[in-house]
Structure formats: structure tokens, C-alpha cells
Design a protein around this motif. Structure first.
Motif, PDB file in Angstrom:
ATOM      1  N   ARG A  85      57.534   7.599  76.245  1.00 19.62           N
ATOM      2  CA  ARG A  85      57.194   6.249  75.761  1.00 19.62           C
ATOM      3  C   ARG A  85      58.351   5.662  74.966  1.00 19.62           C
ATOM      4  O   ARG A  85      58.671   4.478  75.101  1.00 19.62           O
ATOM      5  CB  ARG A  85      55.932   6.309  74.914  1.00 19.62           C
ATOM      6  N   LEU A  86      58.958   6.481  74.126  1.00 18.57           N
ATOM      7  CA  LEU A  86      60.106   5.997  73.356  1.00 18.57           C
ATOM      8  C   LEU A  86      61.263   5.629  74.272  1.00 18.57           C
ATOM      9  O   LEU A  86      62.004   4.681  74.000  1.00 18.57           O
ATOM     10  CB  LEU A  86      60.544   7.066  72.339  1.00 18.57           C
ATOM     11  N   GLY A  87      61.421   6.382  75.358  1.00 22.52           N
ATOM     12  CA  GLY A  87      62.481   6.090  76.319  1.00 22.52           C
ATOM     13  C   GLY A  87      62.289   4.733  76.974  1.00 22.52           C
ATOM     14  O   GLY A  87      63.265   4.021  77.241  1.00 22.52           O
ATOM     15  N   ARG A  88      61.029   4.367  77.248  1.00 21.84           N
ATOM     16  CA  ARG A  88      60.774   3.043  77.838  1.00 21.84           C
ATOM     17  C   ARG A  88      61.018   1.931  76.825  1.00 21.84           C
ATOM     18  O   ARG A  88      61.476   0.853  77.173  1.00 21.84           O
ATOM     19  CB  ARG A  88      59.329   2.980  78.349  1.00 21.84           C
ATOM     20  N   ARG A  89      60.731   2.207  75.559  1.00 19.57           N
ATOM     21  CA  ARG A  89      60.893   1.176  74.532  1.00 19.57           C
ATOM     22  C   ARG A  89      62.328   1.085  74.038  1.00 19.57           C
ATOM     23  O   ARG A  89      62.827  -0.005  73.764  1.00 19.57           O
ATOM     24  CB  ARG A  89      59.957   1.474  73.359  1.00 19.57           C
ATOM     25  N   PHE A  90      62.992   2.227  73.892  1.00 17.48           N
ATOM     26  CA  PHE A  90      64.377   2.246  73.384  1.00 17.48           C
ATOM     27  C   PHE A  90      65.246   3.030  74.381  1.00 17.48           C
ATOM     28  O   PHE A  90      65.671   4.164  74.105  1.00 17.48           O
ATOM     29  CB  PHE A  90      64.455   2.910  72.007  1.00 17.48           C
ATOM     30  N   PRO A  91      65.529   2.458  75.558  1.00 15.60           N
ATOM     31  CA  PRO A  91      66.257   3.204  76.594  1.00 15.60           C
ATOM     32  C   PRO A  91      67.662   3.614  76.192  1.00 15.60           C
ATOM     33  O   PRO A  91      68.184   4.627  76.671  1.00 15.60           O
ATOM     34  CB  PRO A  91      66.284   2.217  77.775  1.00 15.60           C
ATOM     35  N   LYS A  92      68.307   2.841  75.300  1.00 12.20           N
ATOM     36  CA  LYS A  92      69.669   3.178  74.892  1.00 12.20           C
ATOM     37  C   LYS A  92      69.706   4.379  73.958  1.00 12.20           C
ATOM     38  O   LYS A  92      70.746   5.027  73.819  1.00 12.20           O
ATOM     39  CB  LYS A  92      70.337   1.976  74.216  1.00 12.20           C
ATOM     40  N   HIS A  93      68.597   4.649  73.289  1.00 12.62           N
ATOM     41  CA  HIS A  93      68.565   5.741  72.321  1.00 12.62           C
ATOM     42  C   HIS A  93      67.729   6.929  72.793  1.00 12.62           C
ATOM     43  O   HIS A  93      68.021   8.078  72.457  1.00 12.62           O
ATOM     44  CB  HIS A  93      68.003   5.243  70.982  1.00 12.62           C
ATOM     45  N   PHE A  94      66.657   6.662  73.553  1.00 12.94           N
ATOM     46  CA  PHE A  94      65.758   7.724  73.993  1.00 12.94           C
ATOM     47  C   PHE A  94      65.706   7.851  75.513  1.00 12.94           C
ATOM     48  O   PHE A  94      64.696   8.284  76.069  1.00 12.94           O
ATOM     49  CB  PHE A  94      64.340   7.472  73.455  1.00 12.94           C
ATOM     50  N   GLY A  95      66.779   7.463  76.191  1.00 13.97           N
ATOM     51  CA  GLY A  95      66.833   7.611  77.637  1.00 13.97           C
ATOM     52  C   GLY A  95      66.919   9.077  78.035  1.00 13.97           C
ATOM     53  O   GLY A  95      67.151   9.953  77.184  1.00 13.97           O
ATOM     54  N   PRO A  96      66.778   9.380  79.314  1.00 16.16           N
ATOM     55  CA  PRO A  96      66.816  10.777  79.782  1.00 16.16           C
ATOM     56  C   PRO A  96      68.098  11.509  79.381  1.00 16.16           C
ATOM     57  O   PRO A  96      68.056  12.685  79.014  1.00 16.16           O
ATOM     58  CB  PRO A  96      66.706  10.629  81.303  1.00 16.16           C
ATOM     59  N   ALA A  97      69.227  10.823  79.457  1.00 15.87           N
ATOM     60  CA  ALA A  97      70.501  11.471  79.117  1.00 15.87           C
ATOM     61  C   ALA A  97      70.546  11.831  77.635  1.00 15.87           C
ATOM     62  O   ALA A  97      70.982  12.930  77.256  1.00 15.87           O
ATOM     63  CB  ALA A  97      71.676  10.552  79.470  1.00 15.87           C
ATOM     64  N   GLN A  98      70.082  10.910  76.781  1.00 14.34           N
ATOM     65  CA  GLN A  98      70.088  11.167  75.339  1.00 14.34           C
ATOM     66  C   GLN A  98      69.134  12.297  74.975  1.00 14.34           C
ATOM     67  O   GLN A  98      69.447  13.162  74.145  1.00 14.34           O
ATOM     68  CB  GLN A  98      69.713   9.889  74.565  1.00 14.34           C
ATOM     69  N   VAL A  99      67.958  12.280  75.594  1.00 20.91           N
ATOM     70  CA  VAL A  99      66.978  13.341  75.332  1.00 20.91           C
ATOM     71  C   VAL A  99      67.525  14.702  75.761  1.00 20.91           C
ATOM     72  O   VAL A  99      67.402  15.701  75.044  1.00 20.91           O
ATOM     73  CB  VAL A  99      65.652  13.045  76.064  1.00 20.91           C
ATOM     74  N   ALA A 100      68.159  14.744  76.937  1.00 22.98           N
ATOM     75  CA  ALA A 100      68.729  16.003  77.430  1.00 22.98           C
ATOM     76  C   ALA A 100      69.811  16.523  76.502  1.00 22.98           C
ATOM     77  O   ALA A 100      69.878  17.727  76.215  1.00 22.98           O
ATOM     78  CB  ALA A 100      69.283  15.794  78.838  1.00 22.98           C
ATOM     79  N   THR A 101      70.660  15.621  76.013  1.00 22.67           N
ATOM     80  CA  THR A 101      71.733  16.030  75.085  1.00 22.67           C
ATOM     81  C   THR A 101      71.150  16.597  73.800  1.00 22.67           C
ATOM     82  O   THR A 101      71.598  17.639  73.301  1.00 22.67           O
ATOM     83  CB  THR A 101      72.628  14.824  74.755  1.00 22.67           C
ATOM     84  N   ALA A 102      70.131  15.918  73.262  1.00 23.14           N
ATOM     85  CA  ALA A 102      69.503  16.382  72.025  1.00 23.14           C
ATOM     86  C   ALA A 102      68.805  17.722  72.235  1.00 23.14           C
ATOM     87  O   ALA A 102      68.880  18.618  71.376  1.00 23.14           O
ATOM     88  CB  ALA A 102      68.504  15.339  71.531  1.00 23.14           C
ATOM     89  N   GLU A 103      68.133  17.894  73.367  1.00 23.57           N
ATOM     90  CA  GLU A 103      67.442  19.161  73.644  1.00 23.57           C
ATOM     91  C   GLU A 103      68.438  20.320  73.753  1.00 23.57           C
ATOM     92  O   GLU A 103      68.175  21.417  73.253  1.00 23.57           O
ATOM     93  CB  GLU A 103      66.622  19.039  74.924  1.00 23.57           C
ATOM     94  N   ARG A 104      69.577  20.060  74.402  1.00 18.18           N
ATOM     95  CA  ARG A 104      70.597  21.114  74.500  1.00 18.18           C
ATOM     96  C   ARG A 104      71.108  21.499  73.120  1.00 18.18           C
ATOM     97  O   ARG A 104      71.357  22.674  72.843  1.00 18.18           O
ATOM     98  CB  ARG A 104      71.755  20.640  75.387  1.00 18.18           C
ATOM     99  N   SER A 105      71.291  20.510  72.255  1.00 13.81           N
ATOM    100  CA  SER A 105      71.754  20.787  70.895  1.00 13.81           C
ATOM    101  C   SER A 105      70.745  21.643  70.141  1.00 13.81           C
ATOM    102  O   SER A 105      71.113  22.594  69.437  1.00 13.81           O
ATOM    103  CB  SER A 105      71.989  19.469  70.145  1.00 13.81           C
ATOM    104  N   PHE A 106      69.448  21.337  70.307  1.00 12.35           N
ATOM    105  CA  PHE A 106      68.411  22.112  69.623  1.00 12.35           C
ATOM    106  C   PHE A 106      68.314  23.525  70.180  1.00 12.35           C
ATOM    107  O   PHE A 106      68.102  24.487  69.426  1.00 12.35           O
ATOM    108  CB  PHE A 106      67.060  21.393  69.740  1.00 12.35           C
ATOM    109  N   GLU A 107      68.432  23.655  71.487  1.00 18.64           N
ATOM    110  CA  GLU A 107      68.353  24.979  72.099  1.00 18.64           C
ATOM    111  C   GLU A 107      69.527  25.856  71.674  1.00 18.64           C
ATOM    112  O   GLU A 107      69.402  27.074  71.526  1.00 18.64           O
ATOM    113  CB  GLU A 107      68.318  24.850  73.624  1.00 18.64           C
ATOM    114  N   LYS A 108      70.672  25.233  71.478  1.00 17.40           N
ATOM    115  CA  LYS A 108      71.874  25.994  71.132  1.00 17.40           C
ATOM    116  C   LYS A 108      71.961  26.303  69.646  1.00 17.40           C
ATOM    117  O   LYS A 108      72.342  27.402  69.241  1.00 17.40           O
ATOM    118  CB  LYS A 108      73.122  25.215  71.579  1.00 17.40           C
TER     119      LYS A 108
END
Length: 215
Positions: A85-108
Motif C-alpha cells: 500500500r505504501l508503494g502505491r502511495r509513495f512509489p519513489k520511496h516505497f517502490g519494489p526496488a527500494q523495498v528490496a534494497t532495505a530488506e537486503r540491508s536488514f538481512e545482512k
């Protein structure tokens, strides 16, 4: 109007509240210019005695910690659909690419992503909600959240405040130095022009009354 110029027009209590609210909203996942507001307010505090840097820093720290905690709770309850839902509302900040980058950072990096995420605009917005979505143990999140909030918000306030004071004092010294240099330059120019004028007058006098040749 520049942010700092606008802040100068409001009371000190409004500056404290604005800093706490904007940083809090940014920390719970709403893309807002929290760092710009904090830096502008800290710089203003260095020039305006009405704004207490300790109170300002405390409001910033409180906003960061509380906002991140609310973001964690929202993320834990909303889960992955929340990020969609956040990705649809704020695509520049919560788009798939941004989410993937953040998830990788958390996993690492785990909890370190929460701590150091304070210093990265993207992770500062993601830290709370994403930690909740990924079910990070709250006690680990809380420790990283509190320490990160204190270091980032308190440290930024302190550094910008003291840099502002030093810069203002340096500029004052520079203005006096500039005045001294200007006076010295003017005096030197006057002496040079006066010396050349005397030499020119001497040459003209010699041309009018030449010295008689020796017998």
C-alpha cells in the motif's frame, strides 16, 4: 522562502514541536524532510538565544524514538501488505526496488540496520515499519532505535549548533580582517600613487629647468 527563514518567524516552542513531529512522522514511514528541518533548526539555535539547543535536541531524539516505535508496531501489524500500500502511495520511496534494497540491508546487518539506518535517508523511513514487518524482536529493535535516535538526532543537533557558532564567530573575525585588509590596501595604494606623483613632478620640473652643462 527558505526553511530557516520561515522558522525565524515562529515561536521557539513551535520550532521544538515542528522538529519532534516531522522527525516522528518521517521515522514511522512518511517521507518528510526531517533532516532538513533538524539541521535548519539547529543552525537557527546557534544564532538565536531564544531556542535552547538541549531542548531542541531532546525533541528531535524523542520524535525519532517514538516515531520509529510506532512504525515498528504498524509494520508488525500490517505486514507485507502494508509495504504494498505504501508503494502505491509513495512509489519513489516505497517502490519494489527500494523495498528490496532495505530488506537486503536488514538481512545482512540486522539491528545495525536500524542503528545506522538513522544516517541514511531511505533506511530512516524504512527502519521502523520494515523491522516490524520482518518480525525483529522488539527488545533488539528498541535498543538500536534508542541508541540510533540519540546519536543521530542529538549528535546532529550538537554538531550543527557548534559549527554554526564557530562559523558566525569566524565570519565576524573575517569581516574585521576584511576591513583591516581594505584599509591597508587603501593606504598602500595612496602611498604608491603619491610617490609616483612626486617622481612625475620632479621629472617635469627637470624638463622645464634643465641643469647647465659643465664647461
Amino acid at each position: 522562502m527558505h526553511v530557516q527563514e520561515w522558522l525565524e518567524t515562529v515561536p521557539a516552542v513551535a520550532v521544538y514541536a515542528l522538529v519532534g513531529i516531522v522527525i516522528g512522522l518521517e521515522s514511522l514511514g512518511i517521507p518528510l524532510p526531517g533532516e532538513i528541518i533538524l539541521v535548519s533548526s539547529a543552525l537557527l539555535a546557534s544564532q538565536n538565544d531564544a531556542i535552547d539547543p538541549v531542548v531542541l535536541g531532546s525533541c528531535a531524539v524523542a520524535g525519532a524514538i517514538i516515531g520509529d516505535s510506532i512504525g515498528y508496531a504498524i509494520g508488525r501489524k500490517g505486514g507485507k501488505p502494508l509495504l504494498t500500500r505504501l508503494g502505491r502511495r509513495f512509489p519513489k520511496h516505497f517502490g519494489p526496488a527500494q523495498v528490496a534494497t532495505a530488506e537486503r540491508s536488514f538481512e545482512k546487518w540486522g539491528v545495525w540496520a536500524v542503528f545506522f539506518g538513522r544516517f541514511v535517508a531511505l533506511l530512516r523511513i524504512f527502519a521502523g515499519p520494515l523491522a516490524g514487518v520482518l518480525r525483529m524482536p522488539y527488545w533488539k529493535f528498541l535498543i538500536a532505535n534508542v541508541l540510533g535516535g540519540i546519536v543521530w538526532a542529538g549528535g546532529t543537533t550538537a554538531v550543527i549548533y557548534y559549527v554554526g557558532i564557530v562559523a558566525e564567530a569566524w565570519l565576524k573575525r573575517f569581516s574585521w580582517l576584511g576591513l583591516v585588509v581594505a584599509v591597508l590596501f587603501g593606504l598602500t595604494s595612496f602611498l604608491v600613487v603619491r610617490s609616483r606623483s612626486k617622481k612625475a613632478e620632479a621629472r617635469q620640473a627637470q624638463e622645464r629647468d634643465p641643469v647647465p652643462a659643465a664647461d
